[in-house]
Design an enzyme around this catalytic site. Structure first.
Site, PDB file in Angstrom:
ATOM      1  N   GLU A  19      81.408 -16.048  27.949  1.00 18.24           N
ATOM      2  CA  GLU A  19      81.318 -14.510  27.785  1.00 18.24           C
ATOM      3  C   GLU A  19      81.516 -13.765  26.579  1.00 18.24           C
ATOM      4  O   GLU A  19      80.872 -12.927  26.206  1.00 18.24           O
ATOM      5  CB  GLU A  19      81.957 -13.816  29.183  1.00 18.24           C
ATOM      6  CG  GLU A  19      83.459 -13.853  28.640  1.00 18.24           C
ATOM      7  CD  GLU A  19      84.380 -14.820  28.756  1.00 18.24           C
ATOM      8  OE1 GLU A  19      85.158 -14.702  28.137  1.00 18.24           O
ATOM      9  OE2 GLU A  19      83.787 -15.909  29.245  1.00 18.24           O
ATOM     10  N   ASP A  20      82.354 -14.537  25.829  1.00 15.07           N
ATOM     11  CA  ASP A  20      82.687 -13.912  24.614  1.00 15.07           C
ATOM     12  C   ASP A  20      81.516 -13.902  23.527  1.00 15.07           C
ATOM     13  O   ASP A  20      81.360 -12.992  22.925  1.00 15.07           O
ATOM     14  CB  ASP A  20      84.044 -14.831  24.032  1.00 15.07           C
ATOM     15  CG  ASP A  20      83.890 -16.105  24.085  1.00 15.07           C
ATOM     16  OD1 ASP A  20      82.729 -16.908  24.488  1.00 15.07           O
ATOM     17  OD2 ASP A  20      84.888 -16.806  23.674  1.00 15.07           O
ATOM     18  N   TYR A  21      80.892 -15.254  23.545  1.00 17.48           N
ATOM     19  CA  TYR A  21      79.724 -14.975  22.828  1.00 17.48           C
ATOM     20  C   TYR A  21      78.538 -14.279  23.137  1.00 17.48           C
ATOM     21  O   TYR A  21      77.995 -13.583  22.045  1.00 17.48           O
ATOM     22  CB  TYR A  21      79.006 -16.713  22.646  1.00 17.48           C
ATOM     23  CG  TYR A  21      77.695 -16.723  22.037  1.00 17.48           C
ATOM     24  CD1 TYR A  21      77.708 -16.940  20.455  1.00 17.48           C
ATOM     25  CD2 TYR A  21      76.491 -16.827  22.709  1.00 17.48           C
ATOM     26  CE1 TYR A  21      76.528 -17.084  20.150  1.00 17.48           C
ATOM     27  CE2 TYR A  21      75.386 -16.920  21.852  1.00 17.48           C
ATOM     28  CZ  TYR A  21      75.400 -17.156  20.600  1.00 17.48           C
ATOM     29  OH  TYR A  21      74.090 -17.120  20.050  1.00 17.48           O
ATOM     30  N   HIS A  68      82.170 -15.573  17.408  1.00 16.54           N
ATOM     31  CA  HIS A  68      83.282 -14.773  18.375  1.00 16.54           C
ATOM     32  C   HIS A  68      83.737 -15.727  19.428  1.00 16.54           C
ATOM     33  O   HIS A  68      83.143 -16.366  20.201  1.00 16.54           O
ATOM     34  CB  HIS A  68      82.584 -13.414  19.053  1.00 16.54           C
ATOM     35  CG  HIS A  68      83.443 -12.832  19.760  1.00 16.54           C
ATOM     36  ND1 HIS A  68      83.452 -12.167  20.930  1.00 16.54           N
ATOM     37  CD2 HIS A  68      84.795 -12.126  19.353  1.00 16.54           C
ATOM     38  CE1 HIS A  68      84.155 -11.721  21.506  1.00 16.54           C
ATOM     39  NE2 HIS A  68      85.173 -11.636  20.571  1.00 16.54           N
TER      40      HIS A  68
END
Length: 370
Positions: A208-210, A181
């Site tokens: 933060e996406d991961y 992601h």
């Protein structure tokens, strides 16, 4: 594997026929810092989306940011689109992007949240495509990173990288169910994000996406890649700027998943080819140099096909330009990873951070904001 998957996954036809049930509303969060020559046209594509119900929530850290005037002019130009500007942010952690978006996130009124970086350009059917991938069991729909057409060697390098090395990794990971992601254009169910604690729960991570994807998937939700790639369209392109991004991403991967990051050289053409040529010579008596050259040629041709698949046609440059960009990208890749290993600090815009193992970050010499 990635090439075959791309032919099935990417550039599908978006169904524009009226749905049996109304599409859910989408709140689009646009964190902005500064302006570039393409920002106005990029943002305007969000005002012309072919989707029935959505709102635009622009986020700016500072009231003196030139992006404020630009956003206000677009809101005035498109009064029929529901759009608001949030200035000042709210400090909930070290991640400046989350701090910038937090007030807009709290004010968002629709069940789907799309987080979209400033440099993203949207086709008018992109939002519809993403929502159509958001089935009942799915909580995250994200776009594979790619780039718009542009002139110059930096643009060739950028398109070659995102259309070959990045695309191979992204599509292979998605096919195998591995968290790939990237949050530059990502839609998430608000209820699923709230289950995880909201945006503020991930404010101590730069990636933060991961961690959002990791947490949400661990709760039983699924994740999908949409059929239309994310079109990055920065107004300022340079070889140095792209390599700085790649070093930053590599440092994040090393801090988050060090065992996987250490295997990255084996996914690159030159290190893998050299190792394979040596092994073939030792095991089978093959001549290392011809073996290596054949390996490079096959990899080069495969990457050309990969780029054409991601581009959905011929790229906007010649095969000679592709060759130069490809050789540069592949030769630089080991050095980019080495540079990331040698420096534990991450520079992001005007801030510098140090990462801990596991991905948490600490800002060095923080400036008092928010």
């Amino acid at each position: 594997m990635a090439y075959c998957y791309s032919k099935w996954k990417l550039h599908g036809t978006v169904d524009r026929s009226p749905p049996e049930q109304p599409y859910p509303g989408v709140s689009i969060l646009k964190p902005l810092t500064g302006v570039d020559p393409n920002l106005f046209s990029n943002l305007e594509t969000f005002f012309t989306l072919d989707y029935p119900t959505y709102e635009l929530l622009f986020c700016v850290e500072n009231e003196h940011d030139p992006a404020v005037m630009l956003v206000n002019s677009l809101i005035h130009k498109h009064p029929h689109i529901e759009a608001r500007l949030f200035v000042g942010g709210q400090r909930v952690g070290v991640n400046p992007k989350i701090n910038n978006m937090q007030p807009a996130y709290l004010a968002a009124k629709y069940p789907l949240i799309l987080i979209s970086d400033a440099g993203i350009r949207m086709r008018d059917d992109t939002l519809l495509d993403m929502v159509q991938h958001m089935t009942e069991e799915v909580a995250i729909v994200h776009q594979m990173p790619f780039v718009c057409d542009a002139e110059g060697f930096a643009s060739v390098y950028e398109k070659v990288y995102f259309g070959t090395a990045q695309a191979r990794m992204y599509l292979s990971a998605d096919f195998l169910g591995i968290n790939c992601h990237v949050g530059m254009s990502s839609m998430v169910r608000r209820c699923a994000l709230e289950e995880a604690g909201g945006l503020r729960a991930f404010a101590d991570y730069l990636a933060e996406d991961y961690f959002i994807a990791k947490d949400i998937v661990s709760r039983g939700w699924k994740m999908r890649v949409s059929s239309l790639p994310a079109l990055q369209n920065s107004g300022t392109r340079s070889v140095g700027a792209l390599q700085a991004r790649l070093r930053r991403w590599a440092r994040l991967r090393i801090a988050m998943i060090p065992t996987t990051a250490m295997l990255e050289p084996l996914s690159e053409c030159m290190p893998l080819g050299a190792g394979a040529a040596w092994a073939a010579g030792q095991l089978f008596g093959a001549e290392p140099l011809p073996f290596f050259l054949v390996h490079v040629l096959v990899w080069f041709l495969s990457d050309w096909l990969m780029l054409r698949s991601v581009q959905n046609g011929s790229p906007p440059f010649t095969k000679v330009q592709f060759l130069l960009g490809w050789v540069w990208s592949e030769c630089c890749a080991p050095f980019v990873l080495a540079a990331a290993l040698l420096s534990p600090e991450i520079s992001w815009r005007t801030r510098t951070y140090r990462l801990e193992w596991g991905g948490r970050a600490h800002e060095l010499n923080p400036k008092l904001k928010f």
